[in-house]
Design a protein around this motif. Structure first.
Motif, PDB file in Angstrom:
ATOM      1  N   TRP A  35       0.805  -1.219   0.000  1.00 39.51           N
ATOM      2  CA  TRP A  35       0.000   0.000   0.000  1.00 39.51           C
ATOM      3  C   TRP A  35       0.837   1.268   0.000  1.00 39.51           C
ATOM      4  N   ASP A  36       1.957   1.274   0.703  1.00 38.86           N
ATOM      5  CA  ASP A  36       2.800   2.476   0.760  1.00 38.86           C
ATOM      6  C   ASP A  36       3.406   2.806  -0.602  1.00 38.86           C
ATOM      7  N   ASP A  37       3.490   1.831  -1.491  1.00 38.59           N
ATOM      8  CA  ASP A  37       4.076   2.036  -2.815  1.00 38.59           C
ATOM      9  C   ASP A  37       3.033   2.218  -3.911  1.00 38.59           C
ATOM     10  N   LEU A  38       1.751   2.263  -3.546  1.00 40.88           N
ATOM     11  CA  LEU A  38       0.699   2.365  -4.553  1.00 40.88           C
ATOM     12  C   LEU A  38       0.079   3.763  -4.590  1.00 40.88           C
ATOM     13  N   ASP A  39      -0.098   4.266  -5.797  1.00 38.74           N
ATOM     14  CA  ASP A  39      -0.850   5.502  -6.013  1.00 38.74           C
ATOM     15  C   ASP A  39      -2.296   5.161  -6.342  1.00 38.74           C
ATOM     16  N   PHE A  40      -2.511   3.948  -6.815  1.00 37.10           N
ATOM     17  CA  PHE A  40      -3.845   3.428  -7.071  1.00 37.10           C
ATOM     18  C   PHE A  40      -3.774   1.910  -7.017  1.00 37.10           C
ATOM     19  N   LEU A  41      -4.912   1.309  -6.716  1.00 35.55           N
ATOM     20  CA  LEU A  41      -5.028  -0.133  -6.752  1.00 35.55           C
ATOM     21  C   LEU A  41      -5.614  -0.497  -8.105  1.00 35.55           C
ATOM     22  N   GLY A  42      -4.924  -1.320  -8.848  1.00 33.37           N
ATOM     23  CA  GLY A  42      -5.407  -1.743 -10.152  1.00 33.37           C
ATOM     24  C   GLY A  42      -5.344  -3.253 -10.277  1.00 33.37           C
ATOM     25  N   TRP A  43      -6.365  -3.851 -10.916  1.00 33.84           N
ATOM     26  CA  TRP A  43      -6.359  -5.291 -11.111  1.00 33.84           C
ATOM     27  C   TRP A  43      -7.222  -5.666 -12.298  1.00 33.84           C
ATOM     28  N   ARG A  44      -6.957  -6.856 -12.823  1.00 32.16           N
ATOM     29  CA  ARG A  44      -7.749  -7.404 -13.919  1.00 32.16           C
ATOM     30  C   ARG A  44      -8.653  -8.479 -13.357  1.00 32.16           C
ATOM     31  N   GLU A  45      -9.825  -8.609 -13.925  1.00 31.70           N
ATOM     32  CA  GLU A  45     -10.763  -9.630 -13.461  1.00 31.70           C
ATOM     33  C   GLU A  45     -10.339 -10.984 -14.023  1.00 31.70           C
ATOM     34  N   PRO A  46     -10.056 -11.950 -13.153  1.00 35.06           N
ATOM     35  CA  PRO A  46      -9.540 -13.242 -13.616  1.00 35.06           C
ATOM     36  C   PRO A  46     -10.466 -13.969 -14.601  1.00 35.06           C
ATOM     37  N   GLY A  47     -11.758 -13.933 -14.382  1.00 34.37           N
ATOM     38  CA  GLY A  47     -12.683 -14.640 -15.253  1.00 34.37           C
ATOM     39  C   GLY A  47     -13.068 -13.883 -16.506  1.00 34.37           C
TER      40      GLY A  47
END
Length: 164
Positions: A35-47
């Protein structure tokens, strides 16, 4: 960025319905993110490999954005640059991500797009915590803090377009 809960994430989306936000796949490893290194949380949907999401903090509130990836096959020799962090990647390391606009404009089908790192790890690339597949980023005269400010500014400009 402060650590987020699943409910924080689901409540943050500005360009999808509450029902869509409740159905999307939230990362299960929230406690393990740097979290300390993130400016945003980004992810792809696995399905659903054509769906991605990002959540960032703006003006002391969370803003979540649902994104759609365009599918295009590029050869390994083709290089593209992320519009957020300015990291270059070979092949499919950068994708055009489209976001439906917020409010009435989005319901009418209007959207905006941005070329981003396909893995949404811009924050980690800028800080040198992750190395692109090509092996290195361009050497810049800007400090890491200045590069972070530029990346967050680029992301903010994209998010601003969701409301126009």
């Amino acid at each position: 960025m402060r650590p987020l809960t699943e409910q924080d994430i689901r409540n943050s989306f500005v360009n999808c319905s509450k029902g869509e936000a409740q159905r999307l796949a939230v990362p299960r490893d929230l406690g393990q993110h740097p979290w300390d290194d993130l400016d945003f949380l980004g992810w792809r949907e696995p399905g659903a490999p054509d769906r991605s999401y990002l959540v960032t903090e703006r003006d002391d509130r969370l803003v979540g954005v649902a994104l759609r990836l365009t599918t295009s096959r590029r050869g390994f020799l083709h290089r593209s640059m992320c519009s957020v962090c300015l990291t270059t990647h070979p092949g499919g390391g950068v994708s055009l991500m489209a976001a439906r606009k917020a409010g009435a404009a989005g319901r009418e089908g209007n959207s905006v797009g941005l070329y981003m790192c396909t893995d949404l790890a811009c924050s980690l690339y800028v800080r040198g915590r992750k190395v692109p597949e090509s092996g290195a980023r361009f050497e810049e005269s800007l400090t890491t803090e200045e590069q972070i400010a530029r990346a967050t500014g680029n992301l903010s400009a994209f998010i601003d377009k969701l409301y126009v």
